[in-house]
Design an enzyme around this catalytic site. Structure first.
Site, PDB file in Angstrom:
ATOM      1  N   ARG A 213       0.840  -1.214   0.000  1.00 35.42           N
ATOM      2  CA  ARG A 213       0.000   0.000   0.000  1.00 35.42           C
ATOM      3  C   ARG A 213       0.873   1.262   0.000  1.00 35.42           C
ATOM      4  NH1 ARG A 213      -3.183  -3.659  -0.567  1.00 35.42           N
ATOM      5  NH2 ARG A 213      -5.313  -3.746   0.264  1.00 35.42           N
TER       6      ARG A 213
ATOM      7  N   SER B 167     -10.625  -1.236   3.165  1.00 32.45           N
ATOM      8  CA  SER B 167      -9.845  -1.370   4.406  1.00 32.45           C
ATOM      9  C   SER B 167      -9.531   0.016   4.962  1.00 32.45           C
ATOM     10  CB  SER B 167      -8.517  -2.060   4.133  1.00 32.45           C
ATOM     11  OG  SER B 167      -8.741  -3.342   3.631  1.00 32.45           O
TER      12      SER B 167
ATOM     13  N   GLU C 119      -5.154   3.421   6.614  1.00 39.34           N
ATOM     14  CA  GLU C 119      -4.827   3.341   5.195  1.00 39.34           C
ATOM     15  C   GLU C 119      -5.474   4.519   4.468  1.00 39.34           C
ATOM     16  OE1 GLU C 119      -5.803   1.131   1.353  1.00 39.34           O
ATOM     17  OE2 GLU C 119      -5.996  -0.330   2.967  1.00 39.34           O
TER      18      GLU C 119
END
Ligand code: EPU
Length: 333
Positions: free
Chosen positions: A160, A233, A329
């Protein structure tokens, strides 16, 4: 170029938060983008709005790239290089590839967001990350106002993470070129129950079959943002030291963990949140999704602050129990 003033961002973020932007510019080509940059040098790029949490009115001008198009850059017997413009919808690009039997992105089916945003956080799911199929991307460097090309090795892709994320908006991605397989595919079906579902259906491994199975798995666990506001997420899966893992295993022998390096292990944040009895937890208009606790949801009229306070509460509970700091995130604006 279209310019909107005092516009509600509700349709522009998958959490469905109703916050306003002072200025939103829609740019349909490179000329528009350069013009927007000249008039508003501080602007921020808004992708598919699937990775932001709006907690206040947005005073910084926003740029939404609407340029679409998928073209074949080159092709040989085994591979095809497809170039997609930043304004394409990622999941539609995946469907385009799957329909033509091009392999490489089938595991990334149904991930929401735009093509231009995909490299920024190196989107990933079911054992595949964008970087696996990524060939290059074109971007505008805001410092030089020049167009630059980044090849895979230039992008510093991580979990990520990427150069584009690290350089905090310096590069505005214009297009992404993927390198996909045409005949001999290298499928990744080891993750979770992909293989089991294929067998159950009696399906051989093809981009279309794998994509369909992935869609089934996602739809059974993850909420559809059209029905329930969310941004996928909310937290990253934390990476902890091996010593930390060993000490936690004394209390939680069943703690799931995935090898990262000799000294580090990745722990599923979903497990940590569930262990704090927060799966399905709801407070007012916000909650922790009952199917996947890594996803926070807006049940209706939640504000960004409501979601942020739930996120802080979760972080506090996980920290107290596991001494692990969950990192968001999602980008908080
Ligand atoms: N788990 C639980 N409880 C649950 C769900 C999961 O304890 O309710 C634990 C289990 O140990 C399970 C593990 O978490 O084996 C992993 O669960 P899952 O396969 O659902 O994946 P994840 O690690 O929670 C990541 C990505 C997702 C991606 C899935 C599938 C991150 C932050 N998230 O989630 O990405 O779809 O893997 O590959 O890495 C997204 O980024 O928006 C996203 C949804």
């Amino acid at each position: 170029m279209k310019l909107y003033e005092h516009i509600s961002l509700k349709p522009y973020n998958t959490f469905g938060i109703n916050q306003k932007a002072d200025i939103l510019i829609e740019a349909s080509d490179e000329k528009d983008i350069l013009e927007a940059l000249t008039s508003y040098p501080t602007l921020k790029v808004l992708g598919g709005g699937s990775n932001i949490l709006l907690t206040q009115e947005v005073k910084t001008p926003l740029l939404k790239i609407t340029q679409k198009g998928i073209t074949t850059e080159r092709e040989n017997n085994s591979h095809i290089w497809l170039k997609a413009q930043a304004g394409e919808v990622w999941s539609e690009l995946v469907d385009y590839c799957v329909l033509r039997n091009y392999g490489g992105v089938e595991n990334l089916s149904l991930i929401y967001g735009s093509v231009g945003a995909a490299p920024v956080q190196n989107i990933g799911a079911y054992g595949v990350e964008l970087k696996n199929a990524f060939h290059s991307c074109e971007a505008i460097d805001r410092e030089s106002k020049q167009k630059v090309i980044f090849y895979k090795n230039d992008c510093n892709f991580g979990y990520r993470d990427s150069l584009f994320k690290q350089s905090k908006g310096r590069y505005i991605i214009l297009s992404v070129t993927l390198c996909l397989t045409k005949k001999e595919h290298f499928f990744k079906t080891h993750y979770g129950n992909i293989k089991a579902l294929l067998t159950e259906k009696g399906w051989e491994e093809t981009p279309a079959h794998i994509s369909q199975v992935i869609k089934q798995i996602r739809q059974s666990k993850l909420p559809n943002p059209i029905e329930l506001g969310n941004s996928g997420s909310f937290f990253k899966n934390p990476i902890i030291s091996r010593e930390h893992l060993l000490s936690l295993q004394k209390t939680y022998p069943e703690l799931p963990h995935y090898w990262v390096s000799v000294t580090q292990e990745k722990i599923p944040a979903a497990y940590l949140i569930e262990s704090c009895d927060l799966k399905g937890y709801r407070i007012g208009q916000v909650g922790v999704h009952k199917g996947q606790p890594l996803v926070l949801v807006n049940y209706g009229n939640a504000s960004g602050e409501d979601i942020l306070s739930l996120a802080h509460y979760i972080q506090g509970q996980v920290k107290k129990r596991f001494n692990i700091q969950l990192e968001m995130e999602v980008n908080v604006w």
